[in-house]
Design a protein around this motif. Structure first.
Motif, PDB file in Angstrom:
ATOM      1  N   GLU A  11     -20.998 118.708  81.283  1.00 24.05           N
ATOM      2  CA  GLU A  11     -20.185 120.091  82.326  1.00 24.05           C
ATOM      3  C   GLU A  11     -19.513 121.440  81.737  1.00 24.05           C
ATOM      4  O   GLU A  11     -19.319 121.732  81.292  1.00 24.05           O
ATOM      5  CB  GLU A  11     -19.644 119.499  83.001  1.00 24.05           C
ATOM      6  CG  GLU A  11     -19.074 120.309  84.088  1.00 24.05           C
ATOM      7  CD  GLU A  11     -20.180 121.554  84.093  1.00 24.05           C
ATOM      8  OE1 GLU A  11     -21.585 121.483  85.200  1.00 24.05           O
ATOM      9  OE2 GLU A  11     -19.850 123.117  85.175  1.00 24.05           O
ATOM     10  N   VAL A  14     -21.063 122.300  78.097  1.00 22.50           N
ATOM     11  CA  VAL A  14     -22.102 123.660  78.721  1.00 22.50           C
ATOM     12  C   VAL A  14     -20.655 125.345  79.237  1.00 22.50           C
ATOM     13  O   VAL A  14     -20.788 125.828  78.697  1.00 22.50           O
ATOM     14  CB  VAL A  14     -22.552 123.985  79.385  1.00 22.50           C
ATOM     15  CG1 VAL A  14     -23.595 124.667  80.420  1.00 22.50           C
ATOM     16  CG2 VAL A  14     -23.543 122.062  79.363  1.00 22.50           C
ATOM     17  N   TYR A  29     -25.786 133.777  80.846  1.00 25.90           N
ATOM     18  CA  TYR A  29     -27.638 132.839  81.177  1.00 25.90           C
ATOM     19  C   TYR A  29     -27.910 134.796  81.703  1.00 25.90           C
ATOM     20  O   TYR A  29     -27.483 135.834  81.784  1.00 25.90           O
ATOM     21  CB  TYR A  29     -27.423 132.974  82.866  1.00 25.90           C
ATOM     22  CG  TYR A  29     -26.632 131.411  83.198  1.00 25.90           C
ATOM     23  CD1 TYR A  29     -26.921 130.408  82.184  1.00 25.90           C
ATOM     24  CD2 TYR A  29     -25.593 131.741  83.534  1.00 25.90           C
ATOM     25  CE1 TYR A  29     -26.501 129.637  82.425  1.00 25.90           C
ATOM     26  CE2 TYR A  29     -24.651 130.253  83.425  1.00 25.90           C
ATOM     27  CZ  TYR A  29     -25.247 128.640  82.583  1.00 25.90           C
ATOM     28  OH  TYR A  29     -24.413 127.902  82.899  1.00 25.90           O
ATOM     29  N   ARG A  34     -33.362 136.502  87.661  1.00 22.96           N
ATOM     30  CA  ARG A  34     -34.622 136.259  86.428  1.00 22.96           C
ATOM     31  C   ARG A  34     -35.612 136.156  86.459  1.00 22.96           C
ATOM     32  O   ARG A  34     -36.115 135.816  85.730  1.00 22.96           O
ATOM     33  CB  ARG A  34     -33.183 135.624  85.915  1.00 22.96           C
ATOM     34  CG  ARG A  34     -33.613 134.342  86.014  1.00 22.96           C
ATOM     35  CD  ARG A  34     -31.946 133.750  85.069  1.00 22.96           C
ATOM     36  NE  ARG A  34     -31.846 132.516  86.019  1.00 22.96           N
ATOM     37  CZ  ARG A  34     -30.802 131.645  86.248  1.00 22.96           C
ATOM     38  NH1 ARG A  34     -29.803 132.384  86.293  1.00 22.96           N
ATOM     39  NH2 ARG A  34     -30.797 130.385  86.706  1.00 22.96           N
ATOM     40  N   ILE A  35     -35.551 135.434  87.794  1.00 22.18           N
ATOM     41  CA  ILE A  35     -37.449 134.653  87.325  1.00 22.18           C
ATOM     42  C   ILE A  35     -38.514 135.698  87.455  1.00 22.18           C
ATOM     43  O   ILE A  35     -38.470 136.291  88.461  1.00 22.18           O
ATOM     44  CB  ILE A  35     -37.022 133.951  88.781  1.00 22.18           C
ATOM     45  CG1 ILE A  35     -36.159 132.832  88.937  1.00 22.18           C
ATOM     46  CG2 ILE A  35     -38.853 132.920  89.162  1.00 22.18           C
ATOM     47  CD1 ILE A  35     -35.470 132.328  90.008  1.00 22.18           C
ATOM     48  N   HIS A  36     -39.221 134.942  86.832  1.00 19.94           N
ATOM     49  CA  HIS A  36     -40.359 135.036  86.056  1.00 19.94           C
ATOM     50  C   HIS A  36     -40.782 137.102  85.928  1.00 19.94           C
ATOM     51  O   HIS A  36     -39.989 137.576  85.495  1.00 19.94           O
ATOM     52  CB  HIS A  36     -41.284 134.778  87.333  1.00 19.94           C
ATOM     53  CG  HIS A  36     -41.486 133.238  86.802  1.00 19.94           C
ATOM     54  ND1 HIS A  36     -42.233 131.795  87.790  1.00 19.94           N
ATOM     55  CD2 HIS A  36     -40.603 132.654  86.005  1.00 19.94           C
ATOM     56  CE1 HIS A  36     -41.552 131.064  87.050  1.00 19.94           C
ATOM     57  NE2 HIS A  36     -41.419 131.366  86.243  1.00 19.94           N
TER      58      HIS A  36
ATOM     59  N   THR B   3     -24.443 122.839  84.040  1.00 25.46           N
ATOM     60  CA  THR B   3     -24.962 122.155  83.754  1.00 25.46           C
ATOM     61  C   THR B   3     -26.242 122.194  84.945  1.00 25.46           C
ATOM     62  O   THR B   3     -27.392 122.499  84.505  1.00 25.46           O
ATOM     63  CB  THR B   3     -24.802 120.877  83.823  1.00 25.46           C
ATOM     64  OG1 THR B   3     -23.399 120.615  83.300  1.00 25.46           O
ATOM     65  CG2 THR B   3     -25.471 119.601  83.253  1.00 25.46           C
ATOM     66  N   ARG B   5     -26.482 126.103  86.392  1.00 25.46           N
ATOM     67  CA  ARG B   5     -26.973 126.672  85.848  1.00 25.46           C
ATOM     68  C   ARG B   5     -27.770 126.578  84.456  1.00 25.46           C
ATOM     69  O   ARG B   5     -29.195 127.386  83.904  1.00 25.46           O
ATOM     70  CB  ARG B   5     -26.278 127.310  86.132  1.00 25.46           C
ATOM     71  CG  ARG B   5     -25.611 127.956  87.290  1.00 25.46           C
ATOM     72  CD  ARG B   5     -24.244 129.437  86.997  1.00 25.46           C
ATOM     73  NE  ARG B   5     -23.937 129.210  88.265  1.00 25.46           N
ATOM     74  CZ  ARG B   5     -23.242 128.968  88.225  1.00 25.46           C
ATOM     75  NH1 ARG B   5     -22.221 128.658  87.451  1.00 25.46           N
ATOM     76  NH2 ARG B   5     -21.591 129.077  89.560  1.00 25.46           N
ATOM     77  N   ALA B   6     -27.322 125.751  83.455  1.00 24.33           N
ATOM     78  CA  ALA B   6     -28.087 125.866  82.400  1.00 24.33           C
ATOM     79  C   ALA B   6     -29.352 124.548  82.265  1.00 24.33           C
ATOM     80  O   ALA B   6     -30.110 125.393  81.530  1.00 24.33           O
ATOM     81  CB  ALA B   6     -27.125 125.150  81.249  1.00 24.33           C
ATOM     82  N   GLY B   8     -31.303 125.146  84.903  1.00 28.72           N
ATOM     83  CA  GLY B   8     -32.247 125.708  85.656  1.00 28.72           C
ATOM     84  C   GLY B   8     -32.661 126.903  84.857  1.00 28.72           C
ATOM     85  O   GLY B   8     -33.983 127.051  84.746  1.00 28.72           O
ATOM     86  N   LEU B   9     -32.165 127.988  83.840  1.00 26.84           N
ATOM     87  CA  LEU B   9     -32.376 128.188  82.955  1.00 26.84           C
ATOM     88  C   LEU B   9     -33.305 128.093  82.078  1.00 26.84           C
ATOM     89  O   LEU B   9     -34.334 128.386  81.408  1.00 26.84           O
ATOM     90  CB  LEU B   9     -30.914 128.891  82.366  1.00 26.84           C
ATOM     91  CG  LEU B   9     -31.295 130.021  81.106  1.00 26.84           C
ATOM     92  CD1 LEU B   9     -32.014 131.444  81.506  1.00 26.84           C
ATOM     93  CD2 LEU B   9     -30.505 130.145  80.252  1.00 26.84           C
ATOM     94  N   ILE B  11     -36.204 126.222  82.544  1.00 22.75           N
ATOM     95  CA  ILE B  11     -37.343 125.338  83.036  1.00 22.75           C
ATOM     96  C   ILE B  11     -38.068 127.431  83.341  1.00 22.75           C
ATOM     97  O   ILE B  11     -38.685 127.157  84.403  1.00 22.75           O
ATOM     98  CB  ILE B  11     -37.233 125.283  84.267  1.00 22.75           C
ATOM     99  CG1 ILE B  11     -38.672 124.248  84.915  1.00 22.75           C
ATOM    100  CG2 ILE B  11     -36.542 126.033  85.258  1.00 22.75           C
ATOM    101  CD1 ILE B  11     -39.519 123.521  83.713  1.00 22.75           C
ATOM    102  N   GLU B  12     -37.229 127.958  82.916  1.00 19.18           N
ATOM    103  CA  GLU B  12     -37.678 129.737  82.930  1.00 19.18           C
ATOM    104  C   GLU B  12     -38.237 129.592  81.209  1.00 19.18           C
ATOM    105  O   GLU B  12     -38.623 128.893  80.502  1.00 19.18           O
ATOM    106  CB  GLU B  12     -36.527 130.635  83.140  1.00 19.18           C
ATOM    107  CG  GLU B  12     -35.893 130.186  84.860  1.00 19.18           C
ATOM    108  CD  GLU B  12     -35.087 131.586  85.278  1.00 19.18           C
ATOM    109  OE1 GLU B  12     -35.612 132.508  85.182  1.00 19.18           O
ATOM    110  OE2 GLU B  12     -34.341 130.846  85.393  1.00 19.18           O
ATOM    111  N   HIS B  86     -37.833 128.508  93.658  1.00 16.26           N
ATOM    112  CA  HIS B  86     -38.124 128.372  92.167  1.00 16.26           C
ATOM    113  C   HIS B  86     -36.563 127.311  92.077  1.00 16.26           C
ATOM    114  O   HIS B  86     -34.966 127.058  92.604  1.00 16.26           O
ATOM    115  CB  HIS B  86     -37.725 129.621  91.996  1.00 16.26           C
ATOM    116  CG  HIS B  86     -37.799 129.116  90.595  1.00 16.26           C
ATOM    117  ND1 HIS B  86     -37.236 128.831  89.472  1.00 16.26           N
ATOM    118  CD2 HIS B  86     -39.008 129.173  89.496  1.00 16.26           C
ATOM    119  CE1 HIS B  86     -37.537 128.527  87.995  1.00 16.26           C
ATOM    120  NE2 HIS B  86     -38.737 129.462  88.158  1.00 16.26           N
ATOM    121  N   ALA B  88     -35.047 126.612  89.320  1.00 20.49           N
ATOM    122  CA  ALA B  88     -33.439 127.651  88.967  1.00 20.49           C
ATOM    123  C   ALA B  88     -32.832 128.796  90.364  1.00 20.49           C
ATOM    124  O   ALA B  88     -31.782 128.261  89.593  1.00 20.49           O
ATOM    125  CB  ALA B  88     -34.148 128.759  87.604  1.00 20.49           C
ATOM    126  N   ALA B  89     -33.310 128.773  90.890  1.00 23.40           N
ATOM    127  CA  ALA B  89     -32.506 129.045  91.798  1.00 23.40           C
ATOM    128  C   ALA B  89     -31.996 128.662  92.865  1.00 23.40           C
ATOM    129  O   ALA B  89     -30.274 128.339  93.374  1.00 23.40           O
ATOM    130  CB  ALA B  89     -33.564 130.566  92.990  1.00 23.40           C
TER     131      ALA B  89
END
Lengths: 985, 312
Positions: A11, A14, A29, A34-36, B3, B5-6, B8-9, B11-12, B86, B88-89
């Motif tokens: 943690e 990151v 990020y 941002r999804i799909h 961690t 958020r990271a 999650g990102l 898997i996009e 999702h 990530a969401a």
């Protein structure tokens, strides 16, 4: 190490990486949505973005792009675009959405990406052209910009010197910008602004304006409980995309969607309640809903008491009766007693049960009712402006004004930054070609009457600019426009500023190529949610080349051919009109940094971004760039959101010095006005007799900002309407339309023509091949019952007879239209004369993808247009033009419509009373016939409905001073001439 | 909680930011887009609704439940992601709740945020994440396997750390109310096959690679098409062989969820996979009897039904 310790260590790692990325000005990020499908290239990589070349598939060929933001110009929404500029070839390869744009949020309709087809259109105009034969003959010669500018400038110079200011006119279709042009005309001292608005939104805008002093709604659809649209707004209307996405968000969160639309439009298909109202009956239905709210006490009594001008209404209309709110409630109940569900049902053809269900849904919405009316019914009918007024009555009753989920006034959700060197001067002379005394309350210029006004009074225009405007095709009564444009006595010099050919440019003297959206600068801001933003349109190739280190003095160095940037054109023209500054014009276009030199667009916009946009300099500084660089990088900036209920805001103590509150609660004071760099148009409200400034209105014992109306409140009763000759419509009411069955013969149908095809733009989409492929024709919608009576089926030819002529089109039989009503979209029916009126397109050119070639014949006042050739494939620099598979491009119906100005709002009432028959022997598809003597007769008939200022003005002026007006002249110019207004009657 | 958020990102769809994020997490370099496409985008859809929805597809009640949770939190509706379920969401929201809770100076508000965090972890993540992560055990890509392992560890940590909330002993609503597999004879072939492919109904996950493996291991032809079509085709070609293989697959799945995550939830998934295995085994056996021509009694009606409908 334990598992927990490992997790903690990770943690920390990151978090540190994220901090480091953000310290470099990068995003760790990608964005929040941002999804799909919502994925966008992260902004820090816009300068060098790599994508695989789709046309190279299956090979994996990488291409490097520079992503440059700009603003779409294909409707008035001003959505953000990202141009993908190929770094190797410096070509724009495509446009996608700009995720940094707060209005459109990266999402676009088909019109945005189609911009690339407008840039690459082989028929676009690339060089200045001067007429070489008679007007409309199609003979052109290429001239230099210098020649054209000098010729135009010398004419304007002479007109100004001879005090013929009225003979200079700038006529705009799609403005697409805030402030530049009005500033220019003010600098010239010319009351020569003319717009298209009276054939478009001004009916609805008048309805809003009389209520609240601002002329458009800004509905918060995303947070509404009930969304009520009087239009096909969601899928096809104005602000199409930014509002549509928020309507869908609202629906996703459970909002009910109510749509009033005579047709089963795409929008209606999404509705929970679709009301196929008979055209013109909308106000009756809305009043029935209002009656329900009033009779069931389902309205916000507190809001009405605080904010309506009910006291003024009672005092003026119910003399001798108690001036109490309780009494007003009783009067209100009586006032709308006749608008029962059954009455509304009889008028509209919608069942009383359905109207009741809608009324109950509205009642349940509380103050989360978002509503919108743009064109639609307001643009179609005599009294159409009352549709918007009655719609807003529902907001005013439910208190759903400027609250989340409600409807905000547009001016509170719009930001027009103060420009450098704002001219303090106002034109000294009134232009009664655009603001004739016959229509003193018209919200906008009486633009569509121009051929009649120039013909029937001394109406010569010495220099007439049409800019992104095509009145021959867009306006009603197109043949009268051709007559005017051909007449050298009426039009001295016609300059068409346009990126593409159009039916009006064919009759011009000069055709000057201006840039498309990705080739010009503009600032725009529109009401799309409760927030304020500005969008920056910029020439993307110029920006790209400058980023690569080139130094360019002007935009035209980066534009194709000799296409000019419009701001630069006006700056250059002004300098040529006033070379030594003696006419007082040049100063407004002179550099402040380098006195004696021309102002550049960089200086103009750079100054605005540095000085007039709150928060932008600070935001830019965070990224280590100038405000101009920031806007060139991101294309948009959100100033704030959650603007809220401005009318409730208490006025600051510093402004209330020497306060005086009059008996109506209006507050006047001598304190210094709060400085604002937002110069969004607002009505000028008079101070008191002793020179105090109007600061607000006292409500609940506190002086609040209130609304910019004469009373400071929401004007349920409009003193302006009452005093200027219209007392019978001074409160929201229902006027039976000119197409009401009682006003038509039994064998007539109502023809509605105001609806859009969702992917088409008005005049400029004729060169957008992707859009043309999707939609290119406009059949006449007929209900099976009517089709059966007429004896036609889908595809059969019908002759549609109007008051001044007829057109021949194809029938489309569908249950998606109200019986007794026919419909035909105004978007299609483009034509060219095929006589050489072309740029690079050769003798058949002009705009070949979507225009039929026609023969135009006239015999005195009798005009006829017959189709010689449909559109079809052709060879050009674009291989796609050889693949055009469509030929039918629709019929230009507007030419057969007479002008029908609403006597109050001045808006053209588009709906037509027509007779539809099977086509006669000899009729051919696309035939158009009209008689301009009948058109003049129709003009006079409608003029008789008007109540001119010289008979009805209560104070000897031409127009109420507080009403909005572009390029407002000096106060003394408002005074009617002693001899009375030059009315036509 | 960066961690979350990271993870999650990652898997996009892979983008330029992924390399740096993976490095920060201590993972190897993410594979290129085609691998993501094969492993994740076309087989292991990272949406709660796929694993908790009765249709095994995106959207529907399962997504609405999460949207409702967001609304209950009073989150800005305009900012709602379109695909709120999702992964990530969900991980992003969890990270936000952790941050807000840590930043809050108002004790009651902080407590509410903590409770919301508990609900999010148990009801909207733990309810489906273990079967989802288990599907990466045999995905054939080391990066995504490592990613799944890491997220599994983080979930273990979170589940242990979230505060107790009322009703925590009961199962998440999506599991509590989930219908089980239908009676194949009553529901018919299509509905049965659809339910088998919906994890919340069958307790197992069948990805496209599983069907390819079925074909390879049994010698049956794997027809190209969506999973439902391919599976129906197997059942048509050789019901006994296909049903037997599927029963074995369900048995293997039982082992993949057993003991992973909160006990009650793990037990629910294991038990559901076990019932599926039993049903498929019985059907295989009954179909075998039918094939052998000995099925005459009512006891074989069910398998006869699926075999008949499969061959229709």
């Amino acid at each position: 190490m334990t598992k927990a310790a490992k997790i903690q260590e990770r943690e920390a790692r990151v978090s540190a990486a994220k901090r480091e990325a953000e310290a470099r000005g990068e995003t760790f990020y990608p964005g929040a949505s941002r999804i799909h499908l919502a994925a966008y290239p992260p902004k820090e990589r816009w300068a060098d973005w790599v994508e695989l070349e789709s046309s190279a598939w299956p090979e994996r060929v990488e291409r490097r792009y520079m992503l440059v933001p700009t603003t779409c110009f294909n409707c008035e929404s001003a959505c953000g675009l990202l141009a993908y500029v190929d770094r190797d070839t410096l070509e724009v390869r495509k446009f996608e959405g700009n995720p940094e744009h707060p209005g459109s949020r990266g999402r676009n309709c088909a019109k945005g990406p189609a911009t690339v087809t407008q840039l690459t259109d082989p028929d676009r105009i690339l060089y200045p052209l001067k007429r070489a034969g008679d007007r409309g003959e199609g003979k052109w010669e290429r001239v230099s910009w210098g020649q054209a500018l000098d010729d135009i400038a010398s004419r304007i110079q002479k007109a100004v010197d001879e005090e013929r200011h009225r003979q200079i006119m700038y006529h705009v279709g799609r403005p697409g910008e805030d402030g530049f042009t009005e500033r220019m005309l003010a600098a010239w001292g010319v009351d020569g602004h003319n717009s298209h608005t009276n054939i478009c939104s001004s009916g609805a805008r008048a309805g809003y304006h009389f209520w609240m002093g601002m002329d458009r709604p800004s509905p918060d659809h995303a947070n509404a409980r009930v969304i009520l649209l009087v239009s096909s707004h969601l899928e096809a209307g104005h602000y199409f995309n930014p509002h549509a996405q928020r309507v869908m968000e609202g629906k996703k969160h459970g909002a009910k969607l109510i749509v009033f639309d005579t047709r089963l439009s795409n929008t209606a298909t999404h509705a929970d309640h679709w009301l196929s109202t008979y055209p013109g009956s909308e106000a009756a239905v809305l009043l029935a809903v209002a009656r329900h709210l009033i009779r069931t006490d389902s309205y916000d009594v507190g809001f009405v008491e605080r904010w309506w001008n009910w006291r003024e209404y009672l005092e003026e209309n119910h003399a001798g009766e108690p001036v109490t709110f309780e009494h007003f409630r009783r009067v209100l109940r009586e006032l709308y007693a006749e608008y029962t569900f059954e009455f509304a049902s009889a008028e509209s053809g919608v069942s009383a049960q359905t109207i009741r269900a809608v009324a109950e849904a509205v009642a349940k919405a509380g103050n989360r009712l978002s509503t919108h009316n743009w064109r639609s019914a307001a643009a179609g009918n005599l009294g159409g402006w009352q549709v918007a007024r009655c719609l807003f009555l529902l907001n005013a009753l439910t208190g759903s004004i400027a609250v989340p989920g409600g409807t905000y006034p547009n001016s509170w959700n719009k930001y027009v930054p103060r420009p450098i060197r704002m001219p303090a001067r106002h034109p000294e002379r009134w232009n009664d070609l655009t603001w004739p005394g016959d229509y003193p309350l018209s919200l906008m210029e009486m633009s569509f009457l121009l051929p009649h006004l120039t013909a029937e009074r001394d109406g010569r225009l010495d220099v007439y600019f049409t800019r992104v405007y095509n009145p021959v095709w867009t306006n009603p009564d197109g043949f009268s426009w051709i007559e005017m444009l051909r007449d050298p006595e009426r039009i001295g010099l016609h300059v068409a500023l346009t990126p593409t050919w159009n039916e009006t440019a064919f009759f011009a003297d000069y055709v000057l190529p201006m840039g498309h959206s990705a080739e010009r600068h503009d600032l725009a801001s529109y009401e799309q949610y409760d927030g304020r933003w500005i969008g920056f349109r910029q020439p993307v190739l110029r920006t790209a080349r400058e980023r690569l280190g080139e130094e360019l003095d002007t935009t035209r160095q980066a534009n194709p051919g000799e296409v000019w940037e419009e701001n630069e054109f006006w700056i250059e023209l002004t300098w040529r009109i006033d070379p030594d500054g003696s006419r007082g014009m040049r100063a407004f276009f002179e550099s402040r940094k380098k006195p004696g030199e021309k102002m550049t667009v960089d200086e103009y916009y750079g100054w605005i971004f540095e000085n007039s946009v709150p928060g932008l300099p600070e935001r830019a500084a965070q990224e280590g760039v100038s405000p101009l660089e920031y806007m060139r990088r991101y294309g948009a900036f959100e100033i704030d959101r959650g603007v809220g209920a401005r009318h409730e805001t208490p006025v600051g103590k510093d402004e209330l010095y020497d306060l005086r509150v009059d008996s109506a609660g209006r507050a006047f004071a001598r304190g210094k006005a709060r400085k604002s760099d937002n110069v969004v148009p607002l009505p000028p409200l008079d101070g008191d007799e002793t020179g105090r400034r109007r600061v607000g209105v006292e409500v609940g014992g506190v002086v609040r900002r209130g609304f910019p109306t004469p009373s400071g409140r929401l004007e349920f009763w409009s003193r302006t309407l009452a005093e200027w000759g219209w007392p019978e419509v001074a409160v929201p009411s229902y006027t039976r339309s000119h197409v009401h069955p009682q006003n038509m013969d039994r064998d007539q149908l109502c023809l509605i023509s105001t609806f859009r095809l969702p992917v088409q733009i008005h005049t400029r989409s004729a060169n957008a091949k992707w859009l043309n492929e999707i939609a290119h024709t406009n059949p006449v919608w007929l209900h099976p019952r009517d089709a059966g009576r007429i004896g036609v089926e889908t595809g059969d030819l019908v002759r549609v007879e109007t008051q001044i002529g007829h057109f021949v089109a194809k029938a489309w039989v569908t249950e998606g239209i109200h019986p007794g009503v026919a419909a035909c979209s105004h978007h299609m029916g483009r034509w060219k004369l095929g006589n050489g009126a072309a740029g690079d397109g050769g003798d058949a050119g002009g705009f070949r993808q979507a225009a039929a070639t026609v023969a135009l014949d006239s015999d005195g006042d009798a005009w006829a247009m017959r189709r010689k050739k449909e559109a079809g494939p052709f060879q050009s620099s674009d291989p796609d033009t050889a693949r055009i598979w469509w030929g039918d491009v629709g019929v230009h119906q507007n030419m057969t419509f007479p002008v029908q100005p609403d006597p109050v709002s001045g808006a053209h009432c588009w709906h037509q009373a027509v007779r539809i028959k099977r086509a006669a022997p000899g009729d051919r598809y696309g035939d158009i016939v009209a008689d301009t003597s009948k058109a003049r007769q129709a003009f006079r008939q409608w003029l008789e409905l008007a109540r001119p200022a010289r008979r009805h003005s209560p104070d000897g002026t031409r127009r109420p001073y507080w009403l909005l007006r572009p390029v407002r002249p000096e106060r003394k110019a408002y005074q009617l001439p002693d001899a009375g207004a030059p009315a036509l009657d | 909680m960066e961690t979350l958020r990271a993870l999650g990102l990652l898997i996009e769809a892979p983008g330029p930011a992924h390399g740096e994020v993976a490095r920060a997490l201590g993972l190897s370099r993410p594979p290129p887009a085609p691998v993501y496409q094969r492993v994740v985008a076309s087989q292991r859809w990272p949406y709660a609704s796929v694993y908790l929805g009765e249709a095994g597809m995106m959207g529907g009640d399962a997504r609405d439940r999460i949207a409702g949770f967001r609304r209950a939190l009073g989150l800005d509706q305009e900012q709602d992601p379109t695909e709120c379920d999702h992964l990530a969401a969900l991980l992003g929201l969890l990270a936000d709740l952790c941050d807000w809770s840590a930043e809050s100076r108002d004790a009651p508000a902080a407590k509410l945020l903590e409770e919301a965090r508990g609900v999010l972890v148990r009801d909207h993540l733990a309810s489906w994440i273990r079967p989802y992560l288990a599907s990466f055990d045999y995905c054939g890509d080391p990066f995504y396997r490592a990613w799944a392992t890491m997220l599994g560890e983080v979930m273990d940590h979170l589940e242990a750390a979230v505060p107790a909330v009322s009703g925590q002993d009961s199962l998440p609503a999506a599991l509590r109310t989930a219908a089980s597999l239908p009676d194949p004879d009553e529901a018919g072939r299509d509905s049965f096959v659809a339910a088998l492919l919906a994890p919340v109904r069958s307790g197992i996950v069948i990805v496209r690679d599983d069907l390819v493996r079925l074909g390879r291991e049994t010698g049956l032809a794997c027809r190209t098409g969506e999973r439902r079509y391919a599976l129906t085709s197997f059942l048509t070609q050789a019901p006994v062989v296909a049903l037997t293989w599927l029963a074995g697959h369900a048995r293997a799945w039982r082992g993949r969820t057993e003991g992973r995550g909160p006990a009650k939830i793990a037990e629910w998934w294991t038990e559901r996979a076990q019932r599926t295995e039993s049903l498929l085994s019985r059907m295989a056996s009954e179909a075998g009897m039918l094939d052998a021509g000995v099925a005459r009694s009512a006891s074989v009606t069910r398998s006869a039904g699926i075999a008949r409908s499969a061959s229709r």
